[in-house]
Motif scaffolding. Structure first.
Motif, PDB file in Angstrom:
ATOM      1  N   GLU A  27       0.930  -1.199  -0.121  1.00 34.60           N
ATOM      2  CA  GLU A  27      -0.031   0.031   0.032  1.00 34.60           C
ATOM      3  C   GLU A  27       0.807   1.348   0.077  1.00 34.60           C
ATOM      4  O   GLU A  27       0.602   2.320  -0.636  1.00 34.60           O
ATOM      5  CB  GLU A  27      -0.823   0.027   1.040  1.00 34.60           C
ATOM      6  N   LEU A  28       1.974   1.194   0.605  1.00 28.95           N
ATOM      7  CA  LEU A  28       2.632   2.432   0.850  1.00 28.95           C
ATOM      8  C   LEU A  28       3.617   2.622  -0.537  1.00 28.95           C
ATOM      9  O   LEU A  28       3.635   3.875  -1.020  1.00 28.95           O
ATOM     10  CB  LEU A  28       3.915   2.219   2.021  1.00 28.95           C
ATOM     11  N   ARG A  29       3.998   1.384  -0.960  1.00 29.18           N
ATOM     12  CA  ARG A  29       4.638   1.534  -2.215  1.00 29.18           C
ATOM     13  C   ARG A  29       3.866   2.054  -3.639  1.00 29.18           C
ATOM     14  O   ARG A  29       4.152   3.081  -4.365  1.00 29.18           O
ATOM     15  CB  ARG A  29       5.170   0.320  -2.817  1.00 29.18           C
ATOM     16  N   ALA A  30       2.440   1.990  -3.529  1.00 30.16           N
ATOM     17  CA  ALA A  30       1.416   2.226  -4.382  1.00 30.16           C
ATOM     18  C   ALA A  30       1.162   3.797  -4.104  1.00 30.16           C
ATOM     19  O   ALA A  30       1.079   4.507  -4.937  1.00 30.16           O
ATOM     20  CB  ALA A  30       0.381   1.674  -4.475  1.00 30.16           C
ATOM     21  N   PHE A  31       1.186   4.100  -2.796  1.00 28.02           N
ATOM     22  CA  PHE A  31       0.949   5.775  -2.448  1.00 28.02           C
ATOM     23  C   PHE A  31       2.155   6.471  -2.980  1.00 28.02           C
ATOM     24  O   PHE A  31       2.127   7.453  -3.525  1.00 28.02           O
ATOM     25  CB  PHE A  31       0.706   5.832  -1.111  1.00 28.02           C
ATOM     26  N   VAL A  32       3.572   6.070  -2.996  1.00 26.16           N
ATOM     27  CA  VAL A  32       4.670   6.742  -3.179  1.00 26.16           C
ATOM     28  C   VAL A  32       4.724   6.799  -4.768  1.00 26.16           C
ATOM     29  O   VAL A  32       5.196   7.787  -5.391  1.00 26.16           O
ATOM     30  CB  VAL A  32       5.985   6.055  -2.607  1.00 26.16           C
ATOM     31  N   ASP A  33       4.282   5.668  -5.622  1.00 28.34           N
ATOM     32  CA  ASP A  33       4.364   5.835  -6.797  1.00 28.34           C
ATOM     33  C   ASP A  33       3.279   6.620  -7.467  1.00 28.34           C
ATOM     34  O   ASP A  33       3.462   7.177  -8.393  1.00 28.34           O
ATOM     35  CB  ASP A  33       3.999   4.062  -7.359  1.00 28.34           C
ATOM     36  N   THR A  34       1.904   6.579  -6.905  1.00 29.47           N
ATOM     37  CA  THR A  34       0.951   7.520  -7.049  1.00 29.47           C
ATOM     38  C   THR A  34       1.498   9.068  -7.252  1.00 29.47           C
ATOM     39  O   THR A  34       1.640   9.946  -8.068  1.00 29.47           O
ATOM     40  CB  THR A  34      -0.030   7.542  -6.347  1.00 29.47           C
ATOM     41  N   LEU A  35       2.294   9.565  -5.953  1.00 27.67           N
ATOM     42  CA  LEU A  35       3.034  10.537  -5.875  1.00 27.67           C
ATOM     43  C   LEU A  35       3.906  11.171  -7.072  1.00 27.67           C
ATOM     44  O   LEU A  35       3.853  12.363  -7.593  1.00 27.67           O
ATOM     45  CB  LEU A  35       3.669  10.953  -4.526  1.00 27.67           C
ATOM     46  N   ARG A  36       4.845  10.005  -7.135  1.00 26.14           N
ATOM     47  CA  ARG A  36       5.757  10.376  -8.276  1.00 26.14           C
ATOM     48  C   ARG A  36       5.132  10.554  -9.806  1.00 26.14           C
ATOM     49  O   ARG A  36       5.712  11.445 -10.519  1.00 26.14           O
ATOM     50  CB  ARG A  36       6.808   8.998  -8.310  1.00 26.14           C
ATOM     51  N   THR A  37       4.013   9.604 -10.087  1.00 28.62           N
ATOM     52  CA  THR A  37       3.609   9.894 -11.225  1.00 28.62           C
ATOM     53  C   THR A  37       2.768  11.187 -11.402  1.00 28.62           C
ATOM     54  O   THR A  37       2.787  12.017 -12.393  1.00 28.62           O
ATOM     55  CB  THR A  37       2.551   8.694 -11.638  1.00 28.62           C
ATOM     56  N   ALA A  38       2.044  11.643 -10.227  1.00 25.94           N
ATOM     57  CA  ALA A  38       1.469  12.718 -10.158  1.00 25.94           C
ATOM     58  C   ALA A  38       2.483  14.136 -10.311  1.00 25.94           C
ATOM     59  O   ALA A  38       1.952  14.959 -11.013  1.00 25.94           O
ATOM     60  CB  ALA A  38       0.748  13.010  -8.769  1.00 25.94           C
ATOM     61  N   ALA A  39       3.624  13.724  -9.901  1.00 27.32           N
ATOM     62  CA  ALA A  39       4.472  14.951  -9.778  1.00 27.32           C
ATOM     63  C   ALA A  39       5.188  15.223 -11.479  1.00 27.32           C
ATOM     64  O   ALA A  39       5.596  16.249 -11.795  1.00 27.32           O
ATOM     65  CB  ALA A  39       5.796  14.607  -9.207  1.00 27.32           C
ATOM     66  N   THR A  40       4.790  14.031 -12.411  1.00 31.39           N
ATOM     67  CA  THR A  40       5.347  14.393 -13.522  1.00 31.39           C
ATOM     68  C   THR A  40       4.318  14.972 -14.562  1.00 31.39           C
ATOM     69  O   THR A  40       4.497  15.524 -15.729  1.00 31.39           O
ATOM     70  CB  THR A  40       5.593  12.851 -14.339  1.00 31.39           C
ATOM     71  N   ARG A  41       3.025  15.283 -13.991  1.00 31.45           N
ATOM     72  CA  ARG A  41       2.360  15.937 -14.597  1.00 31.45           C
ATOM     73  C   ARG A  41       2.253  17.351 -14.584  1.00 31.45           C
ATOM     74  O   ARG A  41       2.426  17.841 -13.499  1.00 31.45           O
ATOM     75  CB  ARG A  41       0.987  15.242 -14.167  1.00 31.45           C
ATOM     76  N   GLY A  42       1.798  18.116 -15.381  1.00 27.96           N
ATOM     77  CA  GLY A  42       1.657  19.671 -15.654  1.00 27.96           C
ATOM     78  C   GLY A  42       0.725  20.321 -14.526  1.00 27.96           C
ATOM     79  O   GLY A  42      -0.329  19.237 -14.137  1.00 27.96           O
ATOM     80  N   LEU A  69      -3.716  14.908  -8.380  1.00 29.46           N
ATOM     81  CA  LEU A  69      -3.781  13.940  -7.256  1.00 29.46           C
ATOM     82  C   LEU A  69      -4.993  12.904  -7.150  1.00 29.46           C
ATOM     83  O   LEU A  69      -6.127  13.538  -7.276  1.00 29.46           O
ATOM     84  CB  LEU A  69      -3.641  14.429  -5.969  1.00 29.46           C
ATOM     85  N   PRO A  70      -5.016  11.588  -7.068  1.00 33.02           N
ATOM     86  CA  PRO A  70      -6.305  10.922  -6.734  1.00 33.02           C
ATOM     87  C   PRO A  70      -6.922  11.377  -5.603  1.00 33.02           C
ATOM     88  O   PRO A  70      -5.862  11.797  -4.633  1.00 33.02           O
ATOM     89  CB  PRO A  70      -5.830   9.534  -7.036  1.00 33.02           C
ATOM     90  N   ALA A  71      -7.979  11.318  -5.159  1.00 35.84           N
ATOM     91  CA  ALA A  71      -8.537  11.812  -3.842  1.00 35.84           C
ATOM     92  C   ALA A  71      -7.962  11.188  -2.630  1.00 35.84           C
ATOM     93  O   ALA A  71      -7.906  11.798  -1.631  1.00 35.84           O
ATOM     94  CB  ALA A  71     -10.308  11.527  -4.212  1.00 35.84           C
ATOM     95  N   ASP A  72      -7.821   9.737  -2.919  1.00 34.74           N
ATOM     96  CA  ASP A  72      -7.235   9.053  -1.732  1.00 34.74           C
ATOM     97  C   ASP A  72      -5.874   9.574  -1.193  1.00 34.74           C
ATOM     98  O   ASP A  72      -5.457   9.728  -0.185  1.00 34.74           O
ATOM     99  CB  ASP A  72      -7.311   7.498  -1.980  1.00 34.74           C
ATOM    100  N   ALA A  73      -5.124  10.055  -2.341  1.00 39.13           N
ATOM    101  CA  ALA A  73      -3.453  10.370  -2.158  1.00 39.13           C
ATOM    102  C   ALA A  73      -3.686  11.855  -1.322  1.00 39.13           C
ATOM    103  O   ALA A  73      -3.218  12.291  -0.614  1.00 39.13           O
ATOM    104  CB  ALA A  73      -2.641  10.268  -3.282  1.00 39.13           C
TER     105      ALA A  73
END
Length: 82
Positions: A27-42, A69-73
Motif C-alpha cells: 500500500e505504501l509503495r503504491a502511494f509513493v508511486d502515485t505521488l511520483r506519477t502525479a509529480a510528472t504531470r503539468g 492527485l487522486p482523491a485518496d492520495a
C-alpha cells in the motif's frame, strides 16, 4: 515524509510530517508511486489550486499539483498537514 502545501485562493502555506512506516508495504509503495506519477504531470489550467511539495527519505522533493492527485492520495497528504 514531509509535506508542504502552498497556493490556493489565499496563498497560504501549511506543512507537516508523518512516519510512513515500513516501505516494503504494498500500500505504501503504491502511494509513493502515485505521488511520483502525479509529480510528472503539468499543473493544468485550474486557477487557485494547491501545490504539494513532498519530501521522502529516498529521493528529491516532489512537486505535485493538486489536480494531478487522486482523491485518496490528496486526503492522505492533507491529514499530514498541521
Amino acid at each position: 515524509m514531509r509535506v508542504r502545501r502552498s497556493g490556493g485562493f489565499a496563498g497560504l502555506s501549511r506543512s507537516g510530517e508523518a512516519d510512513l512506516g515500513d516501505a516494503s508495504q504494498p500500500e505504501l509503495r503504491a502511494f509513493v508511486d502515485t505521488l511520483r506519477t502525479a509529480a510528472t504531470r503539468g499543473p493544468g489550467q485550474a486557477r487557485d489550486t494547491f501545490v504539494y511539495h513532498v519530501s521522502l527519505d529516498d529521493g528529491p522533493e516532489l512537486t505535485v499539483p493538486e489536480g494531478a492527485l487522486p482523491a485518496d492520495a490528496k486526503s492522505r497528504l492533507d491529514r499530514t498537514l498541521t
